[in-house]
Design a protein around this motif. Structure first.
Motif, PDB file in Angstrom:
ATOM      1  N   GLN A   1     -33.884 -43.097 -34.043  1.00 36.60           N
ATOM      2  CA  GLN A   1     -34.803 -42.309 -34.862  1.00 36.60           C
ATOM      3  C   GLN A   1     -36.180 -42.164 -34.222  1.00 36.60           C
ATOM      4  O   GLN A   1     -36.866 -41.153 -34.407  1.00 36.60           O
ATOM      5  N   GLU A   2     -36.609 -43.152 -33.432  1.00 38.88           N
ATOM      6  CA  GLU A   2     -37.907 -43.066 -32.774  1.00 38.88           C
ATOM      7  C   GLU A   2     -37.949 -41.924 -31.775  1.00 38.88           C
ATOM      8  O   GLU A   2     -38.995 -41.293 -31.578  1.00 38.88           O
TER       9      GLU A   2
ATOM     10  N   VAL B   1     -38.632 -38.776 -33.666  1.00 42.71           N
ATOM     11  CA  VAL B   1     -40.041 -38.749 -34.079  1.00 42.71           C
ATOM     12  C   VAL B   1     -40.926 -38.313 -32.913  1.00 42.71           C
ATOM     13  O   VAL B   1     -41.812 -37.463 -33.066  1.00 42.71           O
ATOM     14  N   GLN B   2     -40.701 -38.886 -31.741  1.00 43.00           N
ATOM     15  CA  GLN B   2     -41.498 -38.530 -30.567  1.00 43.00           C
ATOM     16  C   GLN B   2     -41.319 -37.058 -30.200  1.00 43.00           C
ATOM     17  O   GLN B   2     -42.281 -36.377 -29.805  1.00 43.00           O
TER      18      GLN B   2
ATOM     19  N   MET C   1     -40.564 -34.563 -32.283  1.00 37.92           N
ATOM     20  CA  MET C   1     -41.260 -33.738 -33.260  1.00 37.92           C
ATOM     21  C   MET C   1     -42.766 -33.769 -33.042  1.00 37.92           C
ATOM     22  O   MET C   1     -43.445 -32.750 -33.188  1.00 37.92           O
ATOM     23  N   MET C   2     -43.300 -34.943 -32.690  1.00 35.65           N
ATOM     24  CA  MET C   2     -44.733 -35.049 -32.424  1.00 35.65           C
ATOM     25  C   MET C   2     -45.109 -34.257 -31.170  1.00 35.65           C
ATOM     26  O   MET C   2     -46.151 -33.609 -31.128  1.00 35.65           O
TER      27      MET C   2
ATOM     28  N   SER D   1     -39.794 -29.514 -38.738  1.00 35.13           N
ATOM     29  CA  SER D   1     -38.425 -29.989 -38.942  1.00 35.13           C
ATOM     30  C   SER D   1     -37.690 -29.906 -37.613  1.00 35.13           C
ATOM     31  O   SER D   1     -38.041 -29.110 -36.732  1.00 35.13           O
TER      32      SER D   1
ATOM     33  N   VAL E   1     -34.222 -33.214 -39.690  1.00 36.12           N
ATOM     34  CA  VAL E   1     -35.222 -34.259 -39.920  1.00 36.12           C
ATOM     35  C   VAL E   1     -36.538 -33.554 -40.217  1.00 36.12           C
ATOM     36  O   VAL E   1     -36.963 -32.676 -39.456  1.00 36.12           O
TER      37      VAL E   1
ATOM     38  N   VAL F   1     -40.767 -33.571 -41.813  1.00 35.90           N
ATOM     39  CA  VAL F   1     -42.019 -34.307 -41.610  1.00 35.90           C
ATOM     40  C   VAL F   1     -42.085 -35.561 -42.474  1.00 35.90           C
ATOM     41  O   VAL F   1     -42.560 -36.604 -42.025  1.00 35.90           O
TER      42      VAL F   1
ATOM     43  N   ASP G   1     -39.637 -37.394 -43.421  1.00 36.96           N
ATOM     44  CA  ASP G   1     -38.790 -38.399 -42.779  1.00 36.96           C
ATOM     45  C   ASP G   1     -39.522 -39.056 -41.622  1.00 36.96           C
ATOM     46  O   ASP G   1     -39.446 -40.268 -41.417  1.00 36.96           O
ATOM     47  N   VAL G   2     -40.244 -38.246 -40.858  1.00 34.90           N
ATOM     48  CA  VAL G   2     -41.000 -38.753 -39.708  1.00 34.90           C
ATOM     49  C   VAL G   2     -42.071 -39.737 -40.153  1.00 34.90           C
ATOM     50  O   VAL G   2     -42.256 -40.798 -39.544  1.00 34.90           O
TER      51      VAL G   2
ATOM     52  N   MET H   1     -42.347 -43.580 -38.993  1.00 34.70           N
ATOM     53  CA  MET H   1     -43.548 -44.071 -38.317  1.00 34.70           C
ATOM     54  C   MET H   1     -44.111 -45.290 -39.029  1.00 34.70           C
ATOM     55  O   MET H   1     -44.517 -46.273 -38.389  1.00 34.70           O
TER      56      MET H   1
END
Length: 452
Positions: A216-217, A220-221, A223-224, A230, A244, A246, A248-249, A253
């Protein structure tokens, strides 16, 4: 809403509840933010939790339920009928339902799934089978899918019909007959295009997606990095199975940051809030690492015993040990914190090992030389004529800082290479290692320079 205003509102609701003014309380709760209602319910006992939840309108209840602690969710489910549980489950987003079931006891999960509709149960079971902390475990199955043969008019009609049940309507995903992801188009592009323009002309085919089994990390990375609101999630065959978002992110985090902080403080991660975690559980999470660090610290004692003759001959040497070990520990912690943070946000990768080592070596030399010179000047003022003692302490300080920063920067990367969490290599462990190394360096220099 400002924090003071929110606290006043929560107190007002508490007074209404205590005064049994349920009609006014129900009216206010129906118009309130679901997060504020969930916060209000956190401090209520089981009976009042159920009472307040039953006051909520159906369209608000599921949102509030999704933000409650697992203990409160279990209380509500225990007091609800099978029909009510089924309706609640259907109103929840799939990812919220999966999060809830992942925290509840097995017997409660069994009852909840038993009341679910077959299609809902199938989707939830699919999510529950994904590995923990994988993208599949946090994604949601509610999204807008389109066909590239659709026109803009047809696509907007599809959004209107399915949008209420979707987690996000701002980004739509184009799939083929086998549900393989082919492209992506935003709501903005649809609204600005003509009604008869085909989706195939608007969609972006340079796709960035995540696999269900990815960590999942990593999602997240991604999307950032690309500033997505999404991210599409595909299975091994490239079929779109979820997204996924925001929110969820943000959850990931917070979860990962909390876990890293706890590991960096030499504690086992805990998923429950501090005030709702039992004393024995807190002690269990802390005792393991404390035992490890206590045993490893015995190495420092054995080193002091080995060089007992050195500080017996020159007793003043003992007074500098705290300064050396503290400075070394702080220097190592600085480097490890920077490297752990860099790896967490994707700035540093394993391939950067030599770059990191070379940079930290230069930084440590600059810092070490300055600290050593300042320390040398202080010792010459404090102990005039004791040049060799000043050289010994200052030299040991320089070597300690260089070694501490090198160790502090390398250990997190080594942990990553060994598939361990880099946060394990944080302040407590590095300080213990640096203490032992600095003492060996210090007394070895003292024996050579002072001839003892």
């Amino acid at each position: 809403m400002e924090n003071m205003e929110r606290q006043d509102l929560l107190r007002q609701w508490q007074e209404l509840l205590e005064n049994r003014d349920y009609r006014e309380l129900k009216t206010q709760l129906a118009e309130a933010n679901e997060m504020d209602v969930a916060e209000f319910m956190e401090d209520l006992d089981a009976e009042k939790t159920v009472l307040v939840f039953r006051m909520l309108p159906k369209e608000v209840a599921s949102d509030v339920f999704a933000n409650l602690e697992p203990e409160d969710q279990e209380t509500i489910i225990a007091a609800a009928t099978d029909t009510e549980v089924s309706e609640l489950l259907e109103d929840l987003n799939v990812d919220d339902a999966v999060d809830m079931l992942g925290e509840l006891p097995a017997n409660v999960v069994k009852r909840v799934l038993k009341t679910a509709r077959p299609d809902t149960r199938k989707v939830i079971n699919q999510f529950l089978n994904y590995p923990e902390n994988s993208v599949g475990s946090i994604m949601t199955a509610e999204f807008i899918d389109l066909k590239k043969t659709m026109t803009v008019r047809q696509a907007i009609a599809r959004i209107r019909s399915a949008g209420e049940e979707s987690e996000s309507i701002y980004t739509c995903y184009v799939i083929d007959a086998r549900r393989v992801l082919e492209g992506v188009v935003t709501l903005r592009e649809l609204l600005l295009a003509g009604d008869d323009v085909p989706i195939s002309q608007l969609m972006e085919t340079d796709l960035i997606a995540a696999r269900t089994t990815e960590d999942q990390e990593e999602a997240v990375q991604r999307m950032m990095k690309y500033d997505f609101i999404s991210l599409p999630v595909v299975d091994q065959e490239g079929r779109l199975v979820g997204i996924v978002t925001v929110d969820d992110v943000m959850d990931v985090m917070e979860e990962e940051a909390t876990e890293d902080f706890e590991k960096m403080a030499a504690m086992s991660p805990s998923e429950k809030p501090y005030l709702k975690t039992g004393v024995l559980t807190l002690a269990k999470h802390r005792i393991v690492w404390l035992l490890v660090l206590m045993v490893s610290s015995m190495l420092t004692g054995s080193i002091l015993g080995r060089f007992e003759a050195a500080f017996a001959a020159v007793p003043v040497l003992v007074t500098f040990i705290p300064m050396l070990t503290d400075t070394g520990g702080n220097a190592g912690s600085q480097s490890s914190t920077m490297i752990i943070r860099g790896m967490a946000v994707g700035e540093i990768e394993l391939k950067d090992f030599l770059k990191v080592f070379w940079k930290e070596l230069r930084v440590s030399l600059i810092v070490g030389v300055i600290l050593s010179l300042v320390n040398f000047a202080r010792l010459m003022i404090q102990y005039p004529g004791q040049v060799l003692v000043a050289v010994t302490v200052s030299g040991a300080l320089l070597v300690t800082v260089v070694l501490a920063k090198s160790i502090g920067s390398m250990l997190p990367m080594l942990a990553k290479r060994l598939k361990l969490d880099p946060a394990l290599m944080a302040s407590p462990l590095i300080t213990t290692i640096v203490d032992a190394v600095s003492l060996v360096v210090y007394f070895t220099l003292a024996q050579r320079l002072l001839q003892i």
